[in-house]
Design a protein around this motif. Structure first.
Motif, PDB file in Angstrom:
ATOM      1  N   VAL A  16       0.839  -1.201   0.000  1.00 49.67           N
ATOM      2  CA  VAL A  16       0.000   0.000   0.000  1.00 49.67           C
ATOM      3  C   VAL A  16       0.875   1.253   0.000  1.00 49.67           C
ATOM      4  CG1 VAL A  16      -1.639   1.344   1.387  1.00 49.67           C
ATOM      5  CG2 VAL A  16      -2.006  -1.095   1.059  1.00 49.67           C
ATOM      6  N   GLY A  17       1.920   1.229   0.828  1.00 50.05           N
ATOM      7  CA  GLY A  17       2.842   2.360   0.883  1.00 50.05           C
ATOM      8  C   GLY A  17       3.489   2.639  -0.459  1.00 50.05           C
ATOM      9  N   THR A  18       3.926   1.579  -1.137  1.00 49.60           N
ATOM     10  CA  THR A  18       4.591   1.758  -2.432  1.00 49.60           C
ATOM     11  C   THR A  18       3.639   2.340  -3.459  1.00 49.60           C
ATOM     12  OG1 THR A  18       5.839  -0.223  -1.920  1.00 49.60           O
ATOM     13  CG2 THR A  18       6.010   0.604  -4.152  1.00 49.60           C
ATOM     14  N   VAL A  19       2.416   1.761  -3.515  1.00 53.53           N
ATOM     15  CA  VAL A  19       1.441   2.247  -4.492  1.00 53.53           C
ATOM     16  C   VAL A  19       1.096   3.708  -4.196  1.00 53.53           C
ATOM     17  CG1 VAL A  19      -0.911   1.974  -5.341  1.00 53.53           C
ATOM     18  CG2 VAL A  19       0.509  -0.036  -4.965  1.00 53.53           C
ATOM     19  N   ALA A  20       0.927   4.023  -2.917  1.00 58.43           N
ATOM     20  CA  ALA A  20       0.580   5.401  -2.543  1.00 58.43           C
ATOM     21  C   ALA A  20       1.697   6.363  -2.951  1.00 58.43           C
ATOM     22  CB  ALA A  20       0.325   5.487  -1.040  1.00 58.43           C
ATOM     23  N   LEU A  21       2.928   5.960  -2.682  1.00 56.96           N
ATOM     24  CA  LEU A  21       4.071   6.810  -3.002  1.00 56.96           C
ATOM     25  C   LEU A  21       4.200   7.017  -4.512  1.00 56.96           C
ATOM     26  CD1 LEU A  21       5.934   7.976  -0.836  1.00 56.96           C
ATOM     27  CD2 LEU A  21       7.635   6.273  -1.475  1.00 56.96           C
ATOM     28  N   SER A  22       4.086   5.914  -5.273  1.00 59.21           N
ATOM     29  CA  SER A  22       4.187   6.044  -6.726  1.00 59.21           C
ATOM     30  C   SER A  22       3.034   6.867  -7.273  1.00 59.21           C
ATOM     31  CB  SER A  22       4.170   4.673  -7.410  1.00 59.21           C
ATOM     32  OG  SER A  22       4.896   3.753  -6.675  1.00 59.21           O
ATOM     33  N   GLY A  23       1.832   6.636  -6.710  1.00 58.81           N
ATOM     34  CA  GLY A  23       0.655   7.388  -7.134  1.00 58.81           C
ATOM     35  C   GLY A  23       0.862   8.874  -6.893  1.00 58.81           C
ATOM     36  N   LEU A  24       1.438   9.193  -5.741  1.00 56.52           N
ATOM     37  CA  LEU A  24       1.689  10.587  -5.397  1.00 56.52           C
ATOM     38  C   LEU A  24       2.632  11.232  -6.412  1.00 56.52           C
ATOM     39  CD1 LEU A  24       1.105  12.608  -2.979  1.00 56.52           C
ATOM     40  CD2 LEU A  24       3.399  12.023  -2.190  1.00 56.52           C
ATOM     41  N   VAL A  25       3.712  10.501  -6.748  1.00 58.32           N
ATOM     42  CA  VAL A  25       4.675  11.023  -7.723  1.00 58.32           C
ATOM     43  C   VAL A  25       3.991  11.263  -9.068  1.00 58.32           C
ATOM     44  CG1 VAL A  25       6.795  10.546  -8.988  1.00 58.32           C
ATOM     45  CG2 VAL A  25       6.647   9.950  -6.575  1.00 58.32           C
ATOM     46  N   LEU A  26       3.176  10.278  -9.497  1.00 64.33           N
ATOM     47  CA  LEU A  26       2.473  10.411 -10.778  1.00 64.33           C
ATOM     48  C   LEU A  26       1.504  11.579 -10.754  1.00 64.33           C
ATOM     49  CD1 LEU A  26       1.708   6.717 -11.738  1.00 64.33           C
ATOM     50  CD2 LEU A  26       3.144   8.328 -12.978  1.00 64.33           C
ATOM     51  N   TRP A  27       0.788  11.737  -9.621  1.00 60.10           N
ATOM     52  CA  TRP A  27      -0.197  12.793  -9.491  1.00 60.10           C
ATOM     53  C   TRP A  27       0.472  14.163  -9.576  1.00 60.10           C
ATOM     54  CZ3 TRP A  27      -1.382  16.224  -5.227  1.00 60.10           C
ATOM     55  CH2 TRP A  27      -2.613  16.898  -5.377  1.00 60.10           C
ATOM     56  N   ILE A  28       1.585  14.298  -8.850  1.00 58.97           N
ATOM     57  CA  ILE A  28       2.316  15.568  -8.887  1.00 58.97           C
ATOM     58  C   ILE A  28       2.798  15.864 -10.303  1.00 58.97           C
ATOM     59  CG2 ILE A  28       4.429  16.739  -8.110  1.00 58.97           C
ATOM     60  CD1 ILE A  28       4.070  15.272  -5.435  1.00 58.97           C
ATOM     61  N   SER A  29       3.326  14.808 -10.976  1.00 61.27           N
ATOM     62  CA  SER A  29       3.861  15.036 -12.318  1.00 61.27           C
ATOM     63  C   SER A  29       2.746  15.407 -13.288  1.00 61.27           C
ATOM     64  CB  SER A  29       4.608  13.806 -12.797  1.00 61.27           C
ATOM     65  OG  SER A  29       3.698  12.789 -13.110  1.00 61.27           O
ATOM     66  N   ASN A  30       1.578  14.772 -13.151  1.00 65.50           N
ATOM     67  CA  ASN A  30       0.437  15.101 -14.003  1.00 65.50           C
ATOM     68  C   ASN A  30       0.020  16.543 -13.809  1.00 65.50           C
ATOM     69  OD1 ASN A  30      -0.188  13.042 -15.664  1.00 65.50           O
ATOM     70  ND2 ASN A  30      -1.492  11.968 -14.201  1.00 65.50           N
ATOM     71  N   GLY A  74      -0.228  21.915 -15.647  1.00 65.14           N
ATOM     72  CA  GLY A  74      -0.002  23.319 -15.330  1.00 65.14           C
ATOM     73  C   GLY A  74       0.856  23.994 -16.394  1.00 65.14           C
ATOM     74  N   ALA A  75       1.857  23.234 -16.896  1.00 64.86           N
ATOM     75  CA  ALA A  75       2.757  23.790 -17.905  1.00 64.86           C
ATOM     76  C   ALA A  75       2.031  24.013 -19.225  1.00 64.86           C
ATOM     77  CB  ALA A  75       3.952  22.862 -18.098  1.00 64.86           C
ATOM     78  N   GLN A  76       1.044  23.124 -19.491  1.00 66.77           N
ATOM     79  CA  GLN A  76       0.346  23.214 -20.770  1.00 66.77           C
ATOM     80  C   GLN A  76      -0.623  24.392 -20.805  1.00 66.77           C
ATOM     81  OE1 GLN A  76      -1.303  19.353 -21.214  1.00 66.77           O
ATOM     82  NE2 GLN A  76       0.590  18.521 -22.060  1.00 66.77           N
ATOM     83  N   SER A  77      -1.279  24.669 -19.655  1.00 70.84           N
ATOM     84  CA  SER A  77      -2.318  25.695 -19.670  1.00 70.84           C
ATOM     85  C   SER A  77      -1.730  27.101 -19.584  1.00 70.84           C
ATOM     86  CB  SER A  77      -3.308  25.488 -18.530  1.00 70.84           C
ATOM     87  OG  SER A  77      -2.648  25.564 -17.293  1.00 70.84           O
TER      88      SER A  77
END
Lengths: 322, 289
Positions: free
Chosen positions: A300-314, A319-322
């Motif tokens: 759960v920790g790994t998925v949450a951490l990776s999800g967080l990284v992906l979410w921030i990058s998205n 933000g860069a596109q708009s």
């Protein structure tokens, strides 16, 4: 009955083309399932079912029924007991502390060096790039256990070439396997093994940047270093994120390196990192529910951490596109 | 004239400026090669030389070390090597084929459940394989498979990342028009996949195979947990047990070091060979989605 109007032309056309289309549709209806079928079956059997089973086990505990030697062990529902006992185990806290210290050294160093070498490979005028690229990639072919074994001998005071030199100079051996050096030593094994692979991912991403962008930057008077910092790095951020996620997942899975070094030093305990604790719970102290609870927490920790990284990058790319 | 001269001067300056980047790159290369160099020189040393002479000087015990290695435990090292080749070779091939089929299916067809399957598998990329090892062991031991070759081979065939890469590659490398044309010619879906899809996906498959082969070859925890019979160990687990015994008897150090050296030669050779065929841009292509 003879007055039956002729069917409209469209219907005729439809019925005329219908048979072949119907045939092809029914043909392609089952085909994809045959293609993805084996993967789905294996995915369910070896990933989904184990996850569900681990989650189930983590909420149970063994209960001895009967009593004495005739008592039989059976699984009973235990609520969050396993999670409470796992989370309050002091071994886990120190395990995560070790993991955190190790990751804090290994992840930034791996990514930083991978980016540096990728940028150097991509700089015009740099010599021997083919040799450099191959040499830096070679450690990827060496299994973690073998790498830990090699470096272990290079750390061990009796066989270390580095300590051989410092001893000859009268400084004594370098404390690679003492408490002062162990985090750097283990991180170094991971950096050594991981730089090449990450470098290749970043380098291929650099190669796909169109040359006109550099030409434009050069005409504007930018030098190679400015191009690297202001043009190349921002453009390879997606590749850096991918390698970053892999590095974090890899760091959380730290197991074989400390396990391999364990026979060489007293510093590394049986529960030095969380995965070693899982192994101890499952196979040495026979506490399967505890091992399952810790596995679930780690997943759960790994998925949450990776999800967080992906979410921030998205968010950043949006933000860069708009 | 002057323009050419200044350009030449600029070129010279830029060449001089590239000395430092080259030096830094070479330092990185040396850092990566040092342990490899060390293990090969250490392999040439007799056990007593190992502890007394400077590490990067060759010794005189190469042949003795090799014969000690291959006679250890009645030739167990050879078995471990054969097991590693079996697990990584067969596992890698099966995994590549399953991944390619699934990736092709997900990329080239619209069907019910496609997104569910795709996102489940994508989630699987994030699950650390190692946390699955314990429940996999428990389930396989209930099925009576733990301890056997299948217990190491089967869980490794499913590779979410391999499927993900194959899907990315299939959508980029296999044009939908070609598939439609083959359909009009009356080819069935399986033949289209074998005759048109597979050849077009070959560079991607080499990449997936290499990643899987190295991943399985490097795997330690799964075989360590699953296997109890030393004769079915792969090299990683075998050399680990050798080293843990060696901590009591330094004579085994030489055997462990020689074993490590011999084990990395084929993998480095394979890597240098496959370098010409794989497509690592696939990995950075995957980033762009």
């Amino acid at each position: 009955m003879t007055l039956t109007p002729a069917p409209p032309a469209a219907v005729v056309a439809q019925t005329r083309t219908a048979p072949p289309r119907k045939r092809s549709r029914s043909r392609t209806r089952f085909a994809p399932y045959l293609f993805v079928g084996p993967a789905v079956v294996l995915f369910v059997l070896f990933m989904l079912v184990p996850i569900i089973y681990a989650a189930y086990l983590s909420f149970t505990s063994y209960k001895i029924q009967g009593g004495g030697i005739l008592g039989t062990k059976s699984l009973v529902f235990a609520g969050f007991d396993n999670y409470v006992s796992v989370l309050t185990d002091p071994a886990l806290a120190s395990g995560f502390w070790h993991l955190g210290l190790y990751s804090a050294i290994a992840v930034p160093l791996t990514l930083g060096l991978a980016l540096l070498f990728a940028l150097l490979l991509d700089t015009p005028g740099v010599r021997a790039t083919r040799f450099g690229q191959t040499a830096i990639f070679i450690p990827y072919a060496v299994p973690g256990v073998i790498a830990a074994l090699l470096w272990g001998f290079m750390y061990l005071p009796s066989t270390s070439p580095f300590s051989y030199i410092t001893k000859a100079l009268g400084w004594g051996p370098i404390p690679f396997l003492e408490s002062s050096g162990i985090f750097g030593s283990i991180a170094n094994i991971a950096v050594w093994g991981g730089v090449g692979f990450n470098m290749i991912i970043i380098y291929t991403s650099l190669r796909s940047i169109p040359a006109e962008i550099y030409e434009a930057a050069r005409i504007d008077g930018a030098n190679e270093r400015q191009i690297a910092l202001r043009v190349k790095i921002p453009l390879v951020i997606p590749a850096l994120l991918l390698t970053g996620i892999f590095s974090v997942i890899g760091a959380l899975q730290l197991y074989s390196e400390p396990t391999t070094l364990k026979p060489m030093t007293d510093i590394i305990s049986q529960t030095w990192v969380p995965l070693m604790t899982i192994y101890r719970n499952a196979f040495l102290t026979d506490d399967l529910p505890g091992a399952a609870a810790l596995s679930v927490l780690l997943a759960v920790g790994t998925v949450a951490l990776s999800g967080l990284v992906l979410w921030i990058s998205n968010r950043r790319t949006k933000g860069a596109q708009s | 004239m002057t323009a050419i001269a200044t350009r030449e001067k600029a070129k010279l300056a830029s060449n001089r400026g590239k000395v430092w980047p080259t030096i830094i790159l070479m330092i990185g290369a040396i850092y990566c090669l040092i342990p490899v160099l060390w293990v090969f020189t250490a392999t040439s040393k007799s056990p007593s030389e190992l502890f007394t002479t400077f590490s990067f000087l060759p010794g005189s015990g190469l042949m003795d070390n090799l014969s000690d290695l291959f006679s250890y435990g009645g030739g167990q090292y050879g078995l471990w090597a054969a097991n590693s080749i079996l697990y990584a070779g067969v596992g890698g091939l099966l995994s590549t084929f399953v991944s390619t089929m699934a990736g092709y299916g997900l990329a080239k067809y619209e069907f019910k459940g496609r997104n569910l399957i795709f996102y489940s598998i994508l989630g699987g990329v994030l699950i650390p394989g190692i946390t699955l090892a314990i429940p996999q062991y428990l389930l396989l031991s209930q099925a009576g498979l733990a301890g056997g070759v299948m217990s190491v081979l089967l869980p490794l065939i499913i590779s979410p990342f391999g499927i993900y890469l194959s899907r990315v590659y299939a959508s980029a490398a296999v044009p939908q028009d070609t598939i439609e044309a083959a359909r009009l010619d009356g080819a069935n879906e399986w033949r289209i996949f074998l005759r048109i899809g597979l050849p077009m996906m070959l560079p991607g498959m080499v990449t997936v195979f290499m990643l899987q082969f190295v991943g399985i070859w490097n795997n330690f925890l799964l075989p360590f947990i699953m296997l109890s019979n030393q004769n079915s160990y792969p090299l990683t687990v075998g050399l680990y047990t050798l080293l843990s015994k060696g901590s009591g008897t330094p004579a085994l150090y030489s055997v462990a070091i020689t074993g490590a050296a011999v084990s990395i030669i084929p993998l480095i050779a394979l890597m240098l060979f496959l370098q010409r065929f794989w497509r690592l841009d696939l990995l950075s292509g995957a980033v762009k989605g």
